[in-house]
Design a protein around this motif. Structure first.
Motif, PDB file in Angstrom:
ATOM      1  N   TYR A   1      -2.324  -0.833 -15.992  1.00 19.40           N
ATOM      2  CA  TYR A   1      -1.260  -1.724 -16.458  1.00 19.40           C
ATOM      3  C   TYR A   1      -1.792  -3.103 -16.831  1.00 19.40           C
ATOM      4  O   TYR A   1      -1.009  -4.029 -17.034  1.00 19.40           O
ATOM      5  CB  TYR A   1      -0.168  -1.832 -15.395  1.00 19.40           C
ATOM      6  N   HIS A   2      -3.113  -3.223 -16.910  1.00 20.48           N
ATOM      7  CA  HIS A   2      -3.726  -4.507 -17.231  1.00 20.48           C
ATOM      8  C   HIS A   2      -4.679  -4.334 -18.404  1.00 20.48           C
ATOM      9  O   HIS A   2      -5.459  -3.382 -18.434  1.00 20.48           O
ATOM     10  CB  HIS A   2      -4.479  -5.070 -16.018  1.00 20.48           C
ATOM     11  N   THR A   3      -4.611  -5.248 -19.358  1.00 24.94           N
ATOM     12  CA  THR A   3      -5.438  -5.126 -20.560  1.00 24.94           C
ATOM     13  C   THR A   3      -6.876  -5.562 -20.331  1.00 24.94           C
ATOM     14  O   THR A   3      -7.759  -5.230 -21.105  1.00 24.94           O
ATOM     15  CB  THR A   3      -4.843  -5.962 -21.708  1.00 24.94           C
ATOM     16  N   LYS A   4      -7.111  -6.333 -19.268  1.00 20.70           N
ATOM     17  CA  LYS A   4      -8.473  -6.755 -18.934  1.00 20.70           C
ATOM     18  C   LYS A   4      -8.718  -6.458 -17.459  1.00 20.70           C
ATOM     19  O   LYS A   4      -7.799  -6.148 -16.713  1.00 20.70           O
ATOM     20  CB  LYS A   4      -8.663  -8.250 -19.205  1.00 20.70           C
ATOM     21  N   ALA A   5      -9.987  -6.531 -17.064  1.00 20.20           N
ATOM     22  CA  ALA A   5     -10.320  -6.276 -15.661  1.00 20.20           C
ATOM     23  C   ALA A   5      -9.644  -7.331 -14.789  1.00 20.20           C
ATOM     24  O   ALA A   5      -9.806  -8.532 -15.007  1.00 20.20           O
ATOM     25  CB  ALA A   5     -11.834  -6.314 -15.464  1.00 20.20           C
ATOM     26  N   VAL A   6      -8.871  -6.892 -13.829  1.00 27.52           N
ATOM     27  CA  VAL A   6      -8.140  -7.814 -12.958  1.00 27.52           C
ATOM     28  C   VAL A   6      -8.709  -7.729 -11.553  1.00 27.52           C
ATOM     29  O   VAL A   6      -9.152  -6.652 -11.113  1.00 27.52           O
ATOM     30  CB  VAL A   6      -6.623  -7.482 -12.959  1.00 27.52           C
ATOM     31  N   ALA A   7      -8.731  -8.849 -10.858  1.00 24.19           N
ATOM     32  CA  ALA A   7      -9.237  -8.885  -9.485  1.00 24.19           C
ATOM     33  C   ALA A   7      -8.207  -8.233  -8.559  1.00 24.19           C
ATOM     34  O   ALA A   7      -7.060  -8.679  -8.494  1.00 24.19           O
ATOM     35  CB  ALA A   7      -9.503 -10.325  -9.060  1.00 24.19           C
ATOM     36  N   ILE A   8      -8.605  -7.177  -7.870  1.00 31.71           N
ATOM     37  CA  ILE A   8      -7.716  -6.440  -6.970  1.00 31.71           C
ATOM     38  C   ILE A   8      -8.273  -6.531  -5.555  1.00 31.71           C
ATOM     39  O   ILE A   8      -9.449  -6.233  -5.321  1.00 31.71           O
ATOM     40  CB  ILE A   8      -7.580  -4.967  -7.387  1.00 31.71           C
ATOM     41  N   PHE A   9      -7.439  -6.951  -4.608  1.00 30.01           N
ATOM     42  CA  PHE A   9      -7.857  -7.089  -3.214  1.00 30.01           C
ATOM     43  C   PHE A   9      -6.892  -6.304  -2.323  1.00 30.01           C
ATOM     44  O   PHE A   9      -5.746  -6.058  -2.681  1.00 30.01           O
ATOM     45  CB  PHE A   9      -7.865  -8.565  -2.792  1.00 30.01           C
ATOM     46  N   PHE A  10      -7.386  -5.945  -1.149  1.00 33.61           N
ATOM     47  CA  PHE A  10      -6.590  -5.231  -0.153  1.00 33.61           C
ATOM     48  C   PHE A  10      -6.510  -6.075   1.112  1.00 33.61           C
ATOM     49  O   PHE A  10      -7.536  -6.572   1.595  1.00 33.61           O
ATOM     50  CB  PHE A  10      -7.214  -3.869   0.171  1.00 33.61           C
ATOM     51  N   SER A  11      -5.306  -6.247   1.633  1.00 39.05           N
ATOM     52  CA  SER A  11      -5.133  -7.012   2.859  1.00 39.05           C
ATOM     53  C   SER A  11      -4.381  -6.174   3.883  1.00 39.05           C
ATOM     54  O   SER A  11      -3.677  -5.226   3.540  1.00 39.05           O
ATOM     55  CB  SER A  11      -4.380  -8.321   2.595  1.00 39.05           C
TER      56      SER A  11
ATOM     57  N   PRO B   1     -13.390   2.749   1.244  1.00 38.68           N
ATOM     58  CA  PRO B   1     -13.392   2.525  -0.211  1.00 38.68           C
ATOM     59  C   PRO B   1     -12.901   3.726  -1.015  1.00 38.68           C
ATOM     60  O   PRO B   1     -12.330   3.565  -2.085  1.00 38.68           O
ATOM     61  CB  PRO B   1     -14.862   2.213  -0.510  1.00 38.68           C
ATOM     62  N   SER B   2     -13.122   4.933  -0.493  1.00 39.02           N
ATOM     63  CA  SER B   2     -12.697   6.142  -1.212  1.00 39.02           C
ATOM     64  C   SER B   2     -11.177   6.192  -1.377  1.00 39.02           C
ATOM     65  O   SER B   2     -10.661   6.814  -2.312  1.00 39.02           O
ATOM     66  CB  SER B   2     -13.173   7.391  -0.465  1.00 39.02           C
ATOM     67  N   LYS B   3     -10.450   5.535  -0.459  1.00 39.10           N
ATOM     68  CA  LYS B   3      -8.988   5.474  -0.550  1.00 39.10           C
ATOM     69  C   LYS B   3      -8.524   4.335  -1.455  1.00 39.10           C
ATOM     70  O   LYS B   3      -7.410   4.349  -1.974  1.00 39.10           O
ATOM     71  CB  LYS B   3      -8.385   5.288   0.845  1.00 39.10           C
TER      72      LYS B   3
ATOM     73  N   PHE C   1       0.831  -1.205   0.000  1.00 37.01           N
ATOM     74  CA  PHE C   1       0.000   0.000   0.000  1.00 37.01           C
ATOM     75  C   PHE C   1       0.867   1.257   0.000  1.00 37.01           C
ATOM     76  O   PHE C   1       0.582   2.220  -0.713  1.00 37.01           O
ATOM     77  CB  PHE C   1      -0.917  -0.009   1.230  1.00 37.01           C
ATOM     78  N   HIS C   2       1.944   1.263   0.772  1.00 36.64           N
ATOM     79  CA  HIS C   2       2.751   2.463   0.936  1.00 36.64           C
ATOM     80  C   HIS C   2       3.763   2.666  -0.190  1.00 36.64           C
ATOM     81  O   HIS C   2       4.231   3.790  -0.401  1.00 36.64           O
ATOM     82  CB  HIS C   2       3.477   2.428   2.279  1.00 36.64           C
TER      83      HIS C   2
ATOM     84  N   THR D   1      -0.957  -5.240  -0.223  1.00 36.93           N
ATOM     85  CA  THR D   1      -0.703  -5.703   1.143  1.00 36.93           C
ATOM     86  C   THR D   1      -0.328  -4.541   2.066  1.00 36.93           C
ATOM     87  O   THR D   1      -0.033  -3.437   1.624  1.00 36.93           O
ATOM     88  CB  THR D   1       0.433  -6.735   1.154  1.00 36.93           C
ATOM     89  N   LYS D   2      -0.354  -4.849   3.369  1.00 37.86           N
ATOM     90  CA  LYS D   2       0.028  -3.891   4.414  1.00 37.86           C
ATOM     91  C   LYS D   2      -0.830  -2.628   4.352  1.00 37.86           C
ATOM     92  O   LYS D   2      -0.373  -1.514   4.629  1.00 37.86           O
ATOM     93  CB  LYS D   2       1.514  -3.544   4.317  1.00 37.86           C
ATOM     94  N   THR D   3      -2.091  -2.821   3.957  1.00 30.12           N
ATOM     95  CA  THR D   3      -3.046  -1.722   3.915  1.00 30.12           C
ATOM     96  C   THR D   3      -3.462  -1.360   5.334  1.00 30.12           C
ATOM     97  O   THR D   3      -3.639  -2.251   6.167  1.00 30.12           O
ATOM     98  CB  THR D   3      -4.285  -2.146   3.108  1.00 30.12           C
ATOM     99  N   PRO D   4      -3.654  -0.084   5.655  1.00 28.91           N
ATOM    100  CA  PRO D   4      -4.193   0.256   6.969  1.00 28.91           C
ATOM    101  C   PRO D   4      -5.542  -0.426   7.197  1.00 28.91           C
ATOM    102  O   PRO D   4      -6.365  -0.507   6.288  1.00 28.91           O
ATOM    103  CB  PRO D   4      -4.356   1.776   6.895  1.00 28.91           C
TER     104      PRO D   4
END
Length: 350
Positions: A211-221, A198-200, A159-160, A190-193
């Protein structure tokens, strides 16, 4: 002038990496694909410190409930060579610190195998030979290992210091260009507060998607820290206010910030990533600890550093001191966790 020199070196380095990636993409260099077992590659664009080991532990716990699961690592800086299945005779020296940490987590689990091999393709073949019923193999730190074609490619970025704000070596910390993110099936920030709104998240997701040509699954941990454990008796306890933090990992800042946020006064002795502690280091740690003025004090370290300390011949130099390590794990919000785990299982056909 110095920055210009680094930029020129980065361009040269990037050109070599781009050519290699191009040869694999156009199938001019051969890549191996396994129908069985399923293969997951976990890695990052930047140098270490993105949280791969907590993710590997998380995935093994998820998958090994029902499927024989193996982890294959290079075993960075280990004092052995070739293919090795980690067992009770090994230490961090013979296995590598991360594989040995994983072994200690899962040594009593009948469905889990931890192995190391410099050659990942050879290592996968050896695991299949050693354990024919293995259903899935996790390749640790293998996002750039194009010799194998995984069923699922998971890219980690912090994250940082997300990859889209970084630069190629030696100007920055990236092993390959940001475009390499296009190979990822899942991108984990990773290392997300904790409790990040969601606004962040939105601007980060937009920046990654470029940087991705198709929709990629993005998660925050985020990181979940557990109560400290004393090395001498393996019991959970609390820490005094005054601490000597000893680390040999790529990114100790989250742990330092966590301890400071809980009111601890920190003196930090930082060593390089994967550092093998020596007798001289033990003496330096002891001297610095005794120099702290508070009588109620302790030494604290990470679990990865702990496995490099416990089996060394000069451990007795440190044994009289109050030394603790802090276990940690990867956490998600409950809703995100369900979606993440479903995505993993669907990708593997489980």
């Amino acid at each position: 002038m110095y920055l210009l020199g680094l930029q020129i070196l980065s361009w040269g380095y990037g050109g070599v990496v781009a050519l290699r990636n191009f040869l694999y993409k156009k199938k001019l260099k051969k890549s191996i694909f396994y129908q069985k077992p399923k293969v997951i590659a976990i890695g990052n664009l930047a140098l270490g410190g993105t949280g791969k080991t907590p993710l590997v532990i998380y995935l093994v716990q998820l998958l090994a409930k029902q499927h024989p699961t193996a982890v294959l690592s290079r075993g960075y800086k280990r004092k052995s060579i070739g293919f090795k299945v980690i067992n009770g005779l090994d230490t961090a020296l013979t296995a590598g610190d991360e594989p040995y940490l994983l072994y200690r987590h899962f040594m009593d689990h009948p469905n889990v195998t931890i192995a190391v091999c410099e050659n990942r393709a050879k290592g996968v073949a050896k695991i299949v030979e050693y354990r024919p019923n293995v259903a899935v193999i996790l390749l640790d730190d293998a996002f750039q290992h194009l010799r194998l074609t995984p069923d699922l490619n998971i890219l980690l970025t912090t994250f940082h210091r997300p990859f889209f704000k970084d630069h190629l070596l030696p100007l920055g910390r990236l092993r390959e260009s940001r475009k390499g993110a296009s190979r990822a099936d899942i991108i984990l920030v990773t290392k997300t507060p904790a409790n990040l709104p969601p606004s962040k998240m939105g601007p980060i997701q937009i920046a990654i998607q470029k940087y991705h040509t198709k929709a990629v699954a993005i998660f925050f941990s985020h990181i979940i820290y557990h109560p400290p454990i004393r090395m001498s008796n393996r019991k959970q306890t609390s820490l005094p206010t005054t601490l000597l933090l000893v680390t040999g990992i790529a990114d100790p800042l989250p742990l330092r910030n966590y301890l400071a946020s809980n009111g601890h006064q920190i003196t930090h002795l930082a060593f390089p990533d994967h550092h093998w502690f020596s007798a001289a280091d033990a003496s330096a740690i002891t001297r610095l600890f005794h120099s702290l003025s508070d009588s109620d004090k302790a030494i604290v370290t990470t679990e990865k550093d702990y496995v490099r300390l416990i089996d060394l011949p000069w451990r007795k130099l440190l044994s009289p001191l109050p030394i603790f390590y802090i276990p940690m794990e990867m956490g998600f919000t409950q809703e995100t966790q369900t979606i993440f785990e479903t995505k993993i299982m669907e990708a593997l056909g489980f």
